[in-house]
Design a protein around this motif. Structure first.
Motif, short mmCIF file in Angstrom:
data_model
loop_
_atom_site.label_atom_id
_atom_site.label_comp_id
_atom_site.label_asym_id
_atom_site.label_seq_id
_atom_site.Cartn_x
_atom_site.Cartn_y
_atom_site.Cartn_z
N ALA B 122 44.67 -14.53 -31.34
CA ALA B 122 46.07 -13.57 -31.78
C ALA B 122 46.75 -13.67 -30.48
O ALA B 122 47.91 -13.99 -30.75
CB ALA B 122 45.31 -12.55 -32.30
N ALA B 123 46.12 -13.12 -29.55
CA ALA B 123 47.13 -12.91 -28.13
C ALA B 123 47.84 -14.35 -27.76
O ALA B 123 48.81 -14.42 -27.55
CB ALA B 123 46.19 -12.56 -27.10
N LEU B 125 48.69 -16.94 -29.74
CA LEU B 125 49.62 -17.41 -30.82
C LEU B 125 50.94 -16.59 -30.65
O LEU B 125 51.87 -17.10 -30.56
CB LEU B 125 48.89 -17.17 -32.01
CG LEU B 125 48.09 -18.27 -32.65
CD1 LEU B 125 47.58 -18.09 -33.91
CD2 LEU B 125 48.89 -19.55 -32.17
N LEU B 126 50.60 -15.11 -30.44
CA LEU B 126 51.61 -14.32 -30.30
C LEU B 126 52.64 -14.68 -29.15
O LEU B 126 53.91 -14.46 -28.99
CB LEU B 126 51.40 -12.88 -30.30
CG LEU B 126 50.82 -12.38 -31.61
CD1 LEU B 126 50.29 -10.89 -31.62
CD2 LEU B 126 51.88 -12.49 -32.79
N GLU B 127 51.86 -15.02 -28.22
CA GLU B 127 52.38 -15.28 -26.70
C GLU B 127 53.25 -16.51 -26.72
O GLU B 127 54.39 -16.56 -26.49
CB GLU B 127 51.39 -15.35 -25.71
CG GLU B 127 52.02 -15.13 -24.13
CD GLU B 127 51.00 -15.30 -23.23
OE1 GLU B 127 49.76 -14.78 -23.24
OE2 GLU B 127 51.15 -15.91 -22.21
N GLN B 128 52.64 -17.61 -27.60
CA GLN B 128 53.30 -18.88 -27.54
C GLN B 128 54.66 -18.94 -28.51
O GLN B 128 55.42 -19.49 -28.11
CB GLN B 128 52.19 -19.81 -28.48
CG GLN B 128 51.64 -20.94 -27.54
CD GLN B 128 50.74 -21.88 -28.26
OE1 GLN B 128 50.94 -22.07 -29.47
NE2 GLN B 128 49.61 -22.24 -27.33
N TRP B 129 54.40 -17.86 -29.31
CA TRP B 129 55.77 -17.88 -30.28
C TRP B 129 56.76 -16.90 -29.68
O TRP B 129 57.77 -16.60 -30.25
CB TRP B 129 55.21 -17.04 -31.58
CG TRP B 129 54.62 -18.22 -32.57
CD1 TRP B 129 54.43 -19.38 -32.25
CD2 TRP B 129 53.56 -17.57 -33.51
NE1 TRP B 129 53.49 -19.87 -33.45
CE2 TRP B 129 52.96 -19.06 -34.08
CE3 TRP B 129 53.17 -16.44 -34.01
CZ2 TRP B 129 52.10 -18.81 -35.03
CZ3 TRP B 129 52.20 -16.34 -35.11
CH2 TRP B 129 51.51 -17.66 -35.41
N TRP B 131 56.44 -13.68 -29.19
CA TRP B 131 56.66 -12.30 -29.74
C TRP B 131 56.38 -11.13 -28.61
O TRP B 131 56.68 -10.43 -28.51
CB TRP B 131 55.71 -12.10 -30.80
CG TRP B 131 56.53 -12.98 -31.87
CD1 TRP B 131 57.51 -13.73 -31.95
CD2 TRP B 131 56.02 -12.87 -33.30
NE1 TRP B 131 57.85 -14.52 -33.34
CE2 TRP B 131 56.78 -13.93 -34.12
CE3 TRP B 131 55.12 -12.31 -33.88
CZ2 TRP B 131 57.02 -14.12 -35.17
CZ3 TRP B 131 55.00 -12.52 -35.41
CH2 TRP B 131 55.61 -13.35 -36.23
N ILE B 132 55.26 -11.71 -27.83
CA ILE B 132 54.89 -10.56 -26.68
C ILE B 132 54.80 -11.48 -25.32
O ILE B 132 54.52 -12.67 -25.35
CB ILE B 132 53.56 -9.92 -27.05
CG1 ILE B 132 52.40 -10.96 -27.18
CG2 ILE B 132 53.56 -9.11 -28.18
CD1 ILE B 132 51.01 -10.66 -27.12
N SER B 134 52.55 -12.02 -22.01
CA SER B 134 51.44 -12.04 -21.47
C SER B 134 50.98 -10.62 -21.06
O SER B 134 51.53 -9.86 -20.65
CB SER B 134 51.03 -13.06 -20.46
OG SER B 134 51.55 -12.84 -19.33
N PHE B 137 49.30 -7.56 -25.12
CA PHE B 137 48.47 -7.45 -26.17
C PHE B 137 47.51 -6.26 -25.98
O PHE B 137 47.06 -6.01 -25.02
CB PHE B 137 47.60 -8.66 -26.52
CG PHE B 137 46.97 -8.69 -27.67
CD1 PHE B 137 47.73 -9.43 -28.71
CD2 PHE B 137 45.87 -8.37 -27.97
CE1 PHE B 137 47.00 -9.42 -29.90
CE2 PHE B 137 45.13 -8.71 -29.09
CZ PHE B 137 45.89 -9.10 -30.38
#
Lengths: 415, 285
Positions: B122-123, B125-129, B131-132, B134, B137
């Motif tokens: 999850a971390a 993916l969110l970073e790749q997109w 959204w957050i 590094s 999370f």
């Protein structure tokens, strides 16, 4: 219904009461002493074509391979003994023996148990071991420094010949040399490094074996002499200054540990995983050569090297022993004697499959054997033998382990 | 032997008895140990327990974690069953819902770590997109609020709740609801008078099973729990395997105490349910 429950409760009480028999002369004591009166060749003769059940911790593939593919066939070939390895965690083996003891079971299924430290202390105190037997082993006196501290005491508990030295390990730290330029040389330098690199260091929870050993190093460091700790039985008042230094050190580094010290890895496996993912840059372990197989498996980066710090690195010897109710003590002694032989110890030292240090005294071997031991290449991540030997510190009384578990929880975890 | 032919269920008696007697003996022996029966009966271990800050902290943490996990699993499981029971008649749907039940708890614990740990799927993916960033999370596993433990249990027990509630809904008659509607009852009245009394006993039973399991199971909190506070099961395990065999009595006392808590909750629950049933038969519900 009520009467049935009563009867059951009562019968259970009777069973419990029956377990409470006294611990005087038992048939197993006679079994061992009768055996010790015989010459060695009679013992090996008796062991012939028997099966020896070897209960040991089975969590390491390298160790299992060494037993299954080297020791077992050799024993079969040389003594016609069938060695059966039964993997079980040591506390559970003791649990089993203790249950058998309480049930007065004189015919057990365990013939050899791999043991040391607090487990040995527990086994000895509860009368779970057969007795003193190492003097009888032809490979013990000639090849081992039988008077040394490392073989006379096991975590502060006197060995008294009840277990035979099988191997030796030493605590080292591992680091990734692409990320850490020069590893710290003392605990003071380590503290500075932690503050400079917040979140890149942590140690396993001292409830675990490795985390506990890490804290013991600090206790050694904060005593005026490491010997003040390892030569003394646990005396809380006497070690109070050292203890205070230790807890201060740990509280001081806490905010700069991984996850601000709110969570400590529950086990060494968890720390190793953090290290392999690059979350932390230093890991540790109670085996100077353990990184080799982890590098080979691709768990640790190739650039992993090891280091030890002042005042030294704690090492310990681990042993093989015979339970009080073994039904094949002759077989057990023959097998243990074989595993102590220079031949078996040399094979154990080879990096593959096991690669573990030997408690054998090299200068008591003949020159040819000694050369063979010295020529073993243990791998780049293993420190040279001299470095390990000069930094070697013996283990302390097993009582420290529990004391640290409890105190650490009160002083560090709860705050 | 003739009786075996006429009464075939007698064959089952032996294994049945064995399965009852062994755990019962273990339970009695365990409770005995908690009173230190080997020497002389004493309440010292219980008194030690209640004077141990560490135990009290972990008792509170265990009760809270189990309660939250149970309530969440119940609610989510109930809502899914209520809204989807019609579509659960097909095997494919049912299989998807019950999939997590195929895995042992510790495997599911690892799955949760793989997905929601700080470096998990999850971390990443969110970073790749984008959204957050590094390290942003949140800490969801091995955290101090037991989120990881609760997440694992909820995920694992929701299918169980559905499994238990589905037959109730599948056999519930819709005519009764129509009756309520005819006399002017709204949707809430329909739920209260028809659905709720029907599902309550099953829901209570299910909750009890989940609560007892979550409260005492070891592997999930050992994997996903943090250093402090710890679940009582983890603490008991440490006491049980401590080199000081005296601490074993503490482990037995803690576990015996939990048996009593569970028995007590069960008793209260059944008394309450029986009273309701009794009132219902009198038509005073």
């Amino acid at each position: 219904m009520k009467t049935i429950t009563h009867t059951m409760l009562l019968s259970c009480l009777f069973i419990l009461a029956a377990c409470n028999s006294d611990q005087t002369q038992s048939p197993s004591d006679d079994r061992l002493s009768a055996l010790l009166d015989q010459p060695w060749n009679k013992i090996t003769e008796e062991a012939e074509s028997s099966t020896v059940n070897f209960y040991m911790w089975g969590g390491d593939e390298g160790i299992n391979t060494y037993i299954d593919e080297w020791v077992t066939p050799k024993l079969k070939q040389q003594y016609n003994i069938t060695l059966k390895r039964i993997p079980l965690d040591t506390p559970e083996i003791l649990q089993k023996l203790n249950n058998e003891k309480r049930a007065d079971q004189e015919e057990g299924s365990v013939d050899i148990v791999w043991i040391n430290g607090e487990n040995f202390k527990k086994a000895k105190e509860n009368g779970l071991l057969a007795g003193s037997f190492t003097e009888k082993l032809p490979n013990f006196n000639p090849y081992y420094d039988t008077d040394s501290d490392a073989l006379q005491t096991d975590f502060g508990t006197s060995v008294e010949g009840m277990e035979a030295p099988w191997g030796k390990v030493q605590f080292v730290f591992h680091y990734n040399q692409t990320k850490v330029d020069s590893p710290p040389e003392s605990f003071k330098e380590l503290k500075a490094w932690i503050h400079e690199h917040p979140g890149r260091f942590t140690y396993p929870n001292p409830q675990s074996f490795t985390g506990n050993a890490f804290v013991r190093h600090l206790l050694y460091k904060h005593a005026s002499e490491p010997a003040d700790i390892y030569n003394q039985p646990l005396d809380k008042e006497q070690i109070a200054p050292a203890a205070e230094g230790t807890w201060n050190y740990l509280s001081d580094i806490k905010p700069d540990l991984w996850r601000e010290g709110n969570h400590y890895p529950n086990s060494l496996t968890e720390l190793d995983r953090l290290y392999s993912e690059g979350e932390v840059w230093i890991t540790m372990g109670y085996n100077e050569a353990r990184a080799e197989s982890l590098i080979e498996d691709g768990v640790f980066p190739d650039s992993t090297r090891s280091f030890v710090m002042k005042p030294g690195s704690i090492g310990n010897t681990h042993f093989l022993s015979i339970p009080y109710n073994s039904t094949n003590m002759a077989g057990a002694m023959t097998a243990i004697n074989f595993m102590l032989s220079p031949e078996a110890q040399l094979e154990k030292l080879q990096p593959s499959p096991w690669g573990e240090n030997t408690p054998i005294q090299l200068d008591q071997l003949d020159p040819e054997q000694r050369e063979a031991f010295k020529n073993v290449k243990r791998g780049e991540s293993v420190l040279p033998q001299e470095k390990l030997e000069t930094s070697f510190l013996p283990e302390s009384d097993a009582a420290y382990v529990d004391w640290i578990k409890e105190q650490w929880f009160n002083e560090i975890a709860q705050n | 032997m003739k009786s075996l032919k006429t009464k075939p269920y007698l064959i089952l008696l032996a294994p049945g008895l064995l399965f009852l007697v062994l755990p019962f003996y273990a339970w009695v022996a365990g409770v005995g140990e908690s009173f230190g029966f080997e020497d002389s009966p004493t309440l010292a271990y219980y008194s030690d327990l209640f004077h141990s800050e560490r135990f009290l902290a972990s008792l509170g943490f265990s009760l809270r974690t189990s309660l939250v996990a149970t309530i969440l699993a119940d609610t989510i499981g109930f809502l899914i069953t209520r809204w989807c029971y019609a579509s659960l008649t097909t095997y494919a749907h049912r299989l998807t819902v019950w999939l997590p039940m195929l895995f042992p708890h510790f495997v599911w614990g690892y799955v949760v770590i793989l997905i929601v740990s700080e470096t998990g799927v999850a971390a990443q993916l969110l970073e790749q997109w984008g959204w957050i960033s590094s390290e942003a999370f949140p800490v969801l596993t091995r955290d101090q609020h037991g989120i990881g433990i609760i997440l694992t249990y909820v995920w694992k027990e929701v299918p169980f709740v559905i499994l238990m509630l589905y037959p109730v809904y599948a056999t519930m008659s819709n005519e009764l609801k129509d009756v309520v509607a005819t006399v002017g009852g709204g949707r809430f009245q329909q739920f209260k008078t028809v659905e709720w009394p029907n599902i309550l006993p099953t829901l209570f039973e299910t909750s009890l099973i989940i609560f007892s399991f979550t409260l005492t199971a070891y592997e999930v909190p050992a994997l996903l729990g943090t250093t402090f506070p710890e679940m009582v099961s983890v603490l008991s395990y440490q006491w049980f395997y401590s080199s000081d065999w005296d601490e074993r009595h503490l482990a037995f006392a803690a576990m015996a105490l939990f048996s009593m808590i569970i028995l007590f909750v069960t008793l209260i629950g059944y008394l309450f349910l029986n009273k309701r049933r009794w009132l219902m038969t009198k038509g005073q519900s």
